[in-house]
Design an enzyme around this catalytic site. Structure first.
Site, PDB file in Angstrom:
ATOM      1  N   HIS A   1      25.089 -42.127 -13.514  1.00 32.55           N
ATOM      2  CA  HIS A   1      24.406 -41.974 -14.792  1.00 32.55           C
ATOM      3  C   HIS A   1      23.604 -40.768 -14.449  1.00 32.55           C
ATOM      4  O   HIS A   1      22.993 -40.471 -13.597  1.00 32.55           O
ATOM      5  CB  HIS A   1      24.036 -43.314 -15.373  1.00 32.55           C
ATOM      6  CG  HIS A   1      22.820 -43.802 -14.333  1.00 32.55           C
ATOM      7  ND1 HIS A   1      21.493 -43.202 -14.569  1.00 32.55           N
ATOM      8  CD2 HIS A   1      22.765 -44.812 -13.313  1.00 32.55           C
ATOM      9  CE1 HIS A   1      20.748 -43.929 -13.469  1.00 32.55           C
ATOM     10  NE2 HIS A   1      21.635 -44.922 -12.968  1.00 32.55           N
ATOM     11  N   ASP A   2      23.512 -39.974 -15.668  1.00 27.29           N
ATOM     12  CA  ASP A   2      22.595 -38.922 -15.863  1.00 27.29           C
ATOM     13  C   ASP A   2      22.330 -37.863 -14.845  1.00 27.29           C
ATOM     14  O   ASP A   2      21.519 -37.080 -14.413  1.00 27.29           O
ATOM     15  CB  ASP A   2      21.052 -39.337 -15.857  1.00 27.29           C
ATOM     16  CG  ASP A   2      20.667 -40.696 -16.946  1.00 27.29           C
ATOM     17  OD1 ASP A   2      20.911 -40.359 -18.133  1.00 27.29           O
ATOM     18  OD2 ASP A   2      20.593 -41.666 -16.592  1.00 27.29           O
TER      19      ASP A   2
ATOM     20  N   GLY B   1      22.017 -41.954  -9.617  1.00 20.92           N
ATOM     21  CA  GLY B   1      21.703 -41.706 -10.798  1.00 20.92           C
ATOM     22  C   GLY B   1      20.750 -40.335 -10.524  1.00 20.92           C
ATOM     23  O   GLY B   1      19.716 -40.364  -9.679  1.00 20.92           O
TER      24      GLY B   1
END
Length: 263
Positions: free
Chosen positions: A122-123, A140
């Site tokens: 994520h991200d 992440g």
């Protein structure tokens, strides 16, 4: 819309398909998904969430794209996964959308090669022409700039940055940032010098490589403080774009330190 869709594929009405998309057996696509022109899903691919995949990307069996991130803070926010064009995403690769407390999106550039079992968390922000070898994984919020190569089974800790055209050896654990054009490896990873093979392959001249090596040696010498050496390099090589790219990368470092030769 035209293309080939296998009768066993399950595709939600909300999915948008570009021209000449091919979807193989037992693929499942649901949610707010958009596949660009010429995308090919080989078989058993699952795609969900708010996911965009650019033109001519090829996804191999059992890859999973756009499902909820592996973050306990994620509460179902409206976050996205954006994958660029002409990528190759091999078997069992996973890519997750952003989180509400992060960038709200994960972005993967164009022309990348994501081998078996790789993971983009994520991200993350991943540039163009990036190669993740088998089972290399990004934590992440990582940032991986253009033309980076990660060796197989490499682990990148959350929030790390890897500069343009850097190389990380197989089976490394990266806990600190790697400068542009750097070569790193080990557990925990340390700088091993410049990515000379990559520099030559990408057309940097002998003179440019020589000057970059001289600046590197000065920056990572043992005399004086690192801050003093950084300013010396910035002053001496202010007209050299590659050297200044390294200087700017280091100056932009957050509290996390830069990967050093002496780690």
């Amino acid at each position: 819309m035209s293309g080939k869709i296998h009768p066993t594929a399950i595709i939600a009405d909300s999915v948008k398909l570009g021209a000449d998309v091919e979807i193989g057996p037992y693929c499942i696509i649901e949610g707010d998904v958009e596949l660009g022109d010429g995308v090919r899903l080989m078989s058993h691919v699952t795609i969900a969430g708010h996911t965009r995949i650019g033109a001519e990307t090829v996804v191999y069996p059992h890859a999973s794209l756009g499902h909820p991130p592996q973050d306990l803070k994620f509460k179902g926010e409206d976050t996205r996964l954006v994958i660029g064009a002409r990528n190759t995403i091999r078997e069992y690769a996973t890519m997750h959308p952003g989180t509400g407390v992060g960038r709200q999106q994960t972005v993967v550039g164009d022309d990348g090669f994501y081998m078996i079992g790789t993971h983009v968390a994520h991200d993350c922000i991943v540039g163009d022409k990036v190669v993740l070898s088998n089972h290399a994984v990004l934590g992440g919020h990582s940032v991986v700039e253009d033309q980076v190569i990660l060796g197989g089974y490499t682990g990148v800790v959350q929030h790390c940055r890897i500069g343009r055209q850097a190389f990380v050896n197989a089976m490394s654990l990266l806990t600190k940032d790697v400068i542009p054009y750097g070569a790193a490896g080990g557990n925990h990873a340390h700088l091993e010098g410049l990515n000379l093979v990559g520099l030559k392959r990408r057309g940097h001249s002998r003179a440019a490589i020589k000057e970059l090596r001289t600046a590197y040696r000065l920056l990572f010498a043992e005399e004086g403080s690192f801050g003093e050496r950084l300013e010396d390099v910035a002053s001496l090589y202010s007209e050299n774009p590659a050297v200044m790219e390294i200087v700017d990368f280091v100056r932009a470092a957050p509290s996390r330190s830069i990967c050093m030769p002496h780690d």
